[in-house]
Design a protein around this motif. Structure first.
Motif, short mmCIF file in Angstrom:
data_model
loop_
_atom_site.label_atom_id
_atom_site.label_comp_id
_atom_site.label_asym_id
_atom_site.label_seq_id
_atom_site.Cartn_x
_atom_site.Cartn_y
_atom_site.Cartn_z
N GLY A 133 87.38 48.31 51.36
CA GLY A 133 85.98 48.40 50.91
C GLY A 133 85.05 47.41 51.58
N VAL A 134 83.78 47.51 51.23
CA VAL A 134 82.78 46.52 51.65
C VAL A 134 81.78 46.29 50.53
N CYS A 135 81.24 45.09 50.53
CA CYS A 135 80.17 44.75 49.60
C CYS A 135 78.88 44.76 50.42
N LEU A 136 77.83 45.36 49.90
CA LEU A 136 76.60 45.42 50.68
C LEU A 136 75.38 45.17 49.80
N VAL A 137 74.35 44.66 50.46
CA VAL A 137 73.07 44.46 49.77
C VAL A 137 71.99 45.21 50.53
N ILE A 138 71.20 45.92 49.77
CA ILE A 138 70.04 46.62 50.35
C ILE A 138 68.79 45.92 49.87
N ALA A 139 67.84 45.72 50.77
CA ALA A 139 66.60 45.06 50.38
C ALA A 139 65.44 45.88 50.94
N GLY A 140 64.57 46.30 50.07
CA GLY A 140 63.44 47.12 50.52
C GLY A 140 62.21 46.27 50.77
N ASN A 141 61.48 46.64 51.81
CA ASN A 141 60.22 45.93 52.08
C ASN A 141 59.09 46.44 51.20
N SER A 142 59.31 47.60 50.62
CA SER A 142 58.32 48.18 49.71
C SER A 142 59.10 49.13 48.82
N ALA A 143 58.43 49.63 47.81
CA ALA A 143 59.11 50.57 46.90
C ALA A 143 59.59 51.79 47.70
N ARG A 144 58.76 52.23 48.63
CA ARG A 144 59.11 53.43 49.40
C ARG A 144 60.32 53.17 50.31
N ASP A 145 60.26 52.02 50.94
CA ASP A 145 61.35 51.64 51.85
C ASP A 145 62.66 51.55 51.06
N PHE A 146 62.56 50.94 49.88
CA PHE A 146 63.75 50.75 49.05
C PHE A 146 64.31 52.11 48.60
N GLU A 147 63.39 52.97 48.18
CA GLU A 147 63.81 54.28 47.71
C GLU A 147 64.49 55.07 48.84
N TYR A 148 63.93 54.95 50.02
CA TYR A 148 64.52 55.62 51.19
C TYR A 148 65.94 55.10 51.41
N LYS A 149 66.08 53.77 51.42
CA LYS A 149 67.40 53.18 51.71
C LYS A 149 68.41 53.54 50.62
N ARG A 150 67.92 53.55 49.39
CA ARG A 150 68.81 53.87 48.27
C ARG A 150 69.33 55.31 48.40
N ARG A 151 68.43 56.20 48.81
CA ARG A 151 68.84 57.61 48.93
C ARG A 151 69.78 57.82 50.10
N VAL A 152 69.53 57.10 51.17
CA VAL A 152 70.46 57.19 52.32
C VAL A 152 71.84 56.70 51.88
N LEU A 153 71.83 55.60 51.11
CA LEU A 153 73.11 55.06 50.65
C LEU A 153 73.86 56.09 49.80
N GLU A 154 73.12 56.73 48.91
CA GLU A 154 73.73 57.76 48.05
C GLU A 154 74.40 58.85 48.90
N LEU A 155 73.67 59.24 49.94
CA LEU A 155 74.18 60.28 50.83
C LEU A 155 75.47 59.84 51.53
N ILE A 156 75.45 58.59 51.98
CA ILE A 156 76.64 58.07 52.68
C ILE A 156 77.82 58.01 51.71
N VAL A 157 77.53 57.59 50.51
CA VAL A 157 78.59 57.52 49.49
C VAL A 157 79.20 58.91 49.30
N GLN A 158 78.32 59.89 49.15
CA GLN A 158 78.80 61.26 48.94
C GLN A 158 79.59 61.77 50.14
N GLU A 159 78.98 61.62 51.30
CA GLU A 159 79.56 62.24 52.49
C GLU A 159 80.85 61.58 52.97
N THR A 160 80.99 60.28 52.66
CA THR A 160 82.23 59.63 53.11
C THR A 160 83.24 59.51 51.98
#
Ligand SMILES: Cc1cc2nc3c(=O)[nH]c(=O)nc-3n(C[C@H](O)[C@H](O)[C@H](O)COP(=O)(O)OP(=O)(O)OC[C@H]3O[C@@H](n4cnc5c(N)ncnc54)[C@H](O)[C@@H]3O)c2cc1C
Lengths: 515, 437
Positions: free
Chosen positions: A316-343
């Motif tokens: 496994g890995v431990c990771l931290v996501i940090a958004g520069n804005s609400a939009r940026d954060f939401e984008y990163k969070r959704r990408v993360l969700e996708l990666i979680v699902q797809e892998t």
């Protein structure tokens, strides 16, 4: 050997009697073997004296005296690394504790200039006030922020804040011969912004793959590259030590621990996380390291390791996501969700929410739990430190350790932490780095077994063509790898000879000039 | 326990330097990141918690001897415990306990400090451990409506509460005034506390800290016998040192007393909370609060432990060993009390509570090395001034004294280093109470 009166007087004339000691009480303070890579013996050789210079001129004068008297010297910043110890008699310690200033934080050009005894925790906190951040050595906020003290300069934020060899900009170097050399832009413009010029660039010479661990003189000042910080200037904490947590976690921060059933899953995960550039920090923790981060004592660590191990499905890995804005954060969070699902990753629920999550985020960013992860269990840690390369190389390299470590555990020689090898992602996944942690109580049998374990890893590196590990400390290891790696040792020794003609920069952990 | 008994603890030091800094999560910038006055002043690693573990092992192995230099390093430490707290943020061993043991060994090896030999000589008779006591014109309790615990035994104080003023109150006018203010406040709240007017004796704790374990133990036993004779159930003190010694040291020495021990700030805060004391008169002052080490991080109850390591490599124990980490010190009552005073505005220093910087009086340093005591105080006063506060308030006569007259080197009043005023919290509360409960 002890210092002669003449030698003592000459050293004292440079730093003042108050900043020099050869008393056993001061020498033995440093002589206890300490917890890193501990072997059977209780004490390391003593230094002949501890000397505490306050500035470059004093360092230079001391180095010149060492050349005059044929004394060896070894510099240290905080003095944590076991590579600060001398290998034998005839060596004085240059304890750089008094050189502790942040000389400049240049917000426009994004660098900071520090002396050796500024620690990462201080520099990082000052940077955050200015909307900036630095890579903090994975060893922790307690280590020197000088980019030439950290062994590799790899840390929790290396995904977004670079690694040692990249972050080192201009620097000031007192060579073993006693010359003061100013490198990079400092050499021609008197400015710190670049390590490679205009002006002389000797980054490869004086640093190389990893830092020369005291074997090539003293770095008195250096500029380190700094990066953007997406958080507030400071975060208020509640609670008393060791139970700190943010009163309120700043918005747009999220921590996850993802695991996959097999190594291929982690590889795909790390590659996808890197490609998408969504991570502020990544660390290849395993169940035990996660537990050590959260737990405030060993009993709790044991309990949490067991609890987390049940939910962690593999590497496994431990990771931290940090958004520069609400939009940026939401984008990163959704990408993360996708990666979680797809892998097909599984997220460790126990650290996803509430105070455990918020406290973990802040501890991760401040890099304050490394001592817990490495030293708390037994008071001693060691193992293998591999290099920086692609995920596949690192992962193939490290696989042997599963079996070999299990063997040591079965023989009762090391602490059974029941965990996977550690692989972490650097520079948004372009590179990775791996290590295997062993913890033990020193005794001759363990020392012998640990040495054999590392030797086996080295043979494995050569046979598998995996490149150089980072745990190359001293002549025997270099000489083992040299013939398999374009005889780099030949060049390393040429450098050593050229810059240290009298062999005074203590080199037990670097390389000596002797062919 | 003897120094050798801490071998395993000392061997756990990995030399990470955490002991030199405030807990790393709490570092908010370049300044005020140091937590250990000793290494901050003397610079050599041997003066830090970690360095002391290193040469401590040298002492055990006979590599380092008990010389005057060794003693100089060992005694130039405030025993403030800050190293212990910072270490235990991550690690699992005692740093402070071996430091007490080292001093004991020093004394055994003929390396005690002469000035302290002299002071401790009088301890058997209960003499105060105060260098150059001021000649008191009057006892601090003269003219106060306070019962003498001795005269009428427990009957004099139906609540069976003894106010223990401590050596400084008996020997210095300033601390005496504070003690008087404390019992006046208690009386206002309707509490009939008693004072052991003729026979109050030194608690002996500072002798223990200087390495005179046997003398401290003897004093502790006599004191406990005296408390039993007086029939008291609760002990209140305004001295943070006495508080810690009665509450923590006596049980650690195996001297059980069964008393409830309170610091005056805990007691007064309860009275304020219960509405039995109401500070009403505004005291317009921006203040910062200095946590006395003995009231803060060092005041957690003593947790006795005897057992064995359970797993070969991992440091887990049977029975489980709970380490004192400074987490549960007395931090809130003094702050709540301050906030209860109308007009007072509390601003925190960069280093507070469990990672507060010492005032400089601790570890007998004021007596053994006034210059070092002054150094430590000056740093604290500068830190207090950084907050913009007009006054630094604390809750221990030793802290008040060393902050007002750092190392005893400066004459009374505001120190030369700083124009900030220094108060004991009890005094401020007293001011706010004038005019009725
Ligand atoms: C528990 C633990 C975890 C670690 N994890 C990581 C990690 O994740 N990433 C990583 O990169 N490293 C790691 N390391 C190694 C680490 O880089 C060093 O221990 C530490 O960063 C060095 O900083 P320091 O202040 O402690 O330097 P020191 O321990 O003082 O010195 C380290 C080495 O550099 C030399 N040196 C120091 N300062 C100077 C100077 N000014 N001039 C010349 N030589 C000097 C010393 O002689 C010594 O050989 C780890 C070490 C430990 C003990």
């Amino acid at each position: 050997m002890t210092l002669t009166k003449e030698q003592y007087r000459a050293l004292a004339a440079v730093v003042g009697g108050e900043h020099l000691s050869d008393d056993p009480v001061d020498l033995d303070a440093w002589a206890w073997r300490s917890g890193q890579a501990a072997m059977a013996q209780d004490f390391k050789p003593r230094f002949e004296a501890i000397v505490m210079p306050a500035c470059t001129e004093e360092v230079q004068a001391l180095v010149r005296l060492c050349n005059k008297f044929g004394l060896k010297f070894k510099a240290s910043s905080t003095g944590w690394g076991s590579y600060c110890d001398p290998g034998g008699p005839g060596c004085i310690m240059l304890d750089l504790r008094r050189m502790d200033r942040i000389l400049e934080i240049n917000e426009e050009n994004m660098y900071a200039v520090v002396e050796p005894y500024v620690i990462h925790a201080q520099l990082q906190a000052e940077l955050m006030k200015r909307g900036l951040c630095c890579n903090v050595n994975g060893a922790g906020g307690n280590t020197s922020a000088l980019p030439l003290a950290a062994h590799e300069g790899i840390g929790h934020m290396s995904a977004s804040c670079g690694i040692g060899e990249r972050n080192l900009l201009a620097c000031e170097w007192v060579t073993p011969a006693g010359e003061v050399v100013r490198l990079g832009s400092l050499g021609s413009l008197g400015e710190w912004f670049c390590g490679d010029g205009p002006g002389p660039s000797l980054r490869g010479v004086m640093r190389g793959n990893v830092v020369p661990l005291g074997g090539l003189g003293v770095y008195t000042k250096a500029a380190v590259k700094v990066y953007h910080w997406p958080g507030p200037p400071s975060v208020e904490l509640k609670g008393c030590s060791p139970h700190y947590a943010p009163v309120k976690l700043p918005p747009h921060f999220l921590l996850r621990y993802l695991s996959w059933p097999a190594e291929e899953g982690r590889e795909a995960g790390i590659r996808r996380l890197g490609e998408s550039e969504i991570c502020f920090g990544v660390m290849g923790f395993n169940a035990n390291m996660m537990a050590a981060n959260v737990a405030t004592n060993n009993e709790e660590e044991l309990r949490l390791t067991e609890e987390y191990s049940k939910q962690i499905v593999g590497p496994g890995v431990c990771l931290v996501i940090a958004g520069n804005s609400a939009r940026d954060f939401e984008y990163k969070r959704r990408v993360l969700e996708l990666i979680v699902q797809e892998t097909g990753a599984t997220s460790l629920k126990a650290v996803e929410e509430g105070e455990v999550h918020d406290a973990f985020v802040w501890r991760f960013i401040r890099v304050t739990a490394s001592i817990r992860e490495t030293m708390r269990a037994t008071g001693v840690f060691g193992g293998e430190v591999f290099g920086t390369d692609s995920y596949l190389v690192q992962s193939n390299f490290i696989q042997h350790s599963r079996k070999d470590k299990a063997e040591l555990v079965a023989r009762g020689l090391v602490y059974p932490d029941n965990t996977d090898p550690f692989i972490t992602s650097l520079e948004q996944g372009q590179l990775t780095h791996s290590e295997v942690l062993l913890r033990w109580t020193p005794d001759p049998e363990v020392a012998q077994a640990a040495a054999e374990y590392v030797a086996k890893a080295n043979r494995n590196a050569v046979e598998g063509h995996y490149g150089l590990p980072h745990h190359l400390w001293g002549d025997p290891q270099h000489d083992f790898f040299g013939p398999h790696t374009c005889n780099y040792t030949h060049w390393l020794r040429k450098i050593k000879k050229a810059y240290d003609p009298n062999g005074v920069a203590e080199s037990t952990h670097h390389i000596t000039a002797a062919e | 326990m003897a120094l050798a008994d801490y071998r395993s603890d000392m061997e756990s030091c990995c030399r990470c330097s955490a002991c030199k800094f405030i807990p790393l999560e709490k570092v908010t910038g370049y300044a005020r990141a140091n937590v250990c006055p000793s290494i901050s002043r003397f610079e050599f690693h041997s003066y830090s918690g970690g360095g002391r573990m290193g040469f401590g092992l040298g002492l055990i192995h006979g590599r380092v001897e008990y010389t005057p230099k060794t003693a100089e390093v060992i005694y130039n430490c405030h025993l403030c415990g800050a190293c212990d707290v910072s270490c235990k943020y991550a690690m699992e061993f005692d740093v402070l306990e071996p430091l007490y043991a080292m001093r004991e060994e020093c004394a055994k090896h003929g390396q005690s400090v002469p000035v302290w030999d002299g002071l401790v000589a009088g301890l058997a008779k209960g003499a105060p451990l105060v260098l150059e006591p001021e000649t008191a014109e009057d006892d601090w309790f003269a003219d106060l409506p306070v019962a003498d615990a001795a005269e009428r035994g427990a009957a004099a104080c139906p609540s069976a509460v003894l106010y223990h003023a401590g050596c400084l109150a008996r020997c210095t006018r300033a601390a005496g005034r504070t003690a008087a203010a404390a019992v006046t406040l208690l009386a206002r709240a309707g509490l009939k506390v008693a004072v052991d007017k003729q026979a109050e004796s030194c608690c002996g704790g500072r002798a223990y800290e200087m390495g005179y374990r046997a003398q401290a133990l003897a004093r502790a036993r006599e004191n406990v016998a005296r408390f039993a004779e007086l029939g008291i159930m609760e002990l209140v003190t305004g001295c943070a040192h006495c508080y810690q010694y009665f509450k923590v040291l006596y049980p650690k020495l195996g001297v059980e007393h069964g008393l409830k021990v309170f610091h005056i700030t805990e007691y007064l805060w309860t009275l304020v909370e219960q509405g039995r004391l109401s500070p009403t008169r505004p005291v317009k002052l921006r203040v910062t609060y200095h946590d006395p080490c003995h009231l803060g991080r060092l005041s957690e109850p003593w947790i006795p432990w005897q057992g064995v390591q359970r797993m070969r490599h991992m440091r887990v124990y049977d029975p489980p060993r709970v380490l004192r980490r400074g987490t549960y010190g007395v931090y809130e009552p003094p702050r709540r009390l301050l906030e209860s005073i109308p007009g007072v505005r509390l601003v925190e220093m960069a280093r507070s509570k469990e990672y507060a910087w010492c005032c400089g009086a601790g570890g007998g340093v004021r007596e053994t090395n006034p210059e070092f005591a002054a150094f430590t105080a000056a740093e604290r006063l500068a830190e207090a001034q950084d907050t913009g506060a007009e006054a630094v308030v604390t809750a221990c006569p030793h802290c008040v004294r060393n902050l007002m007259e750092p190392g005893g080197l400066v004459s009374a009043g505001a120190s030369a280093e700083s124009r900030i005023r220094v108060y004991d919290l009890v005094e401020l509360l007293g001011e706010s109470m004038s005019g009725g409960a």
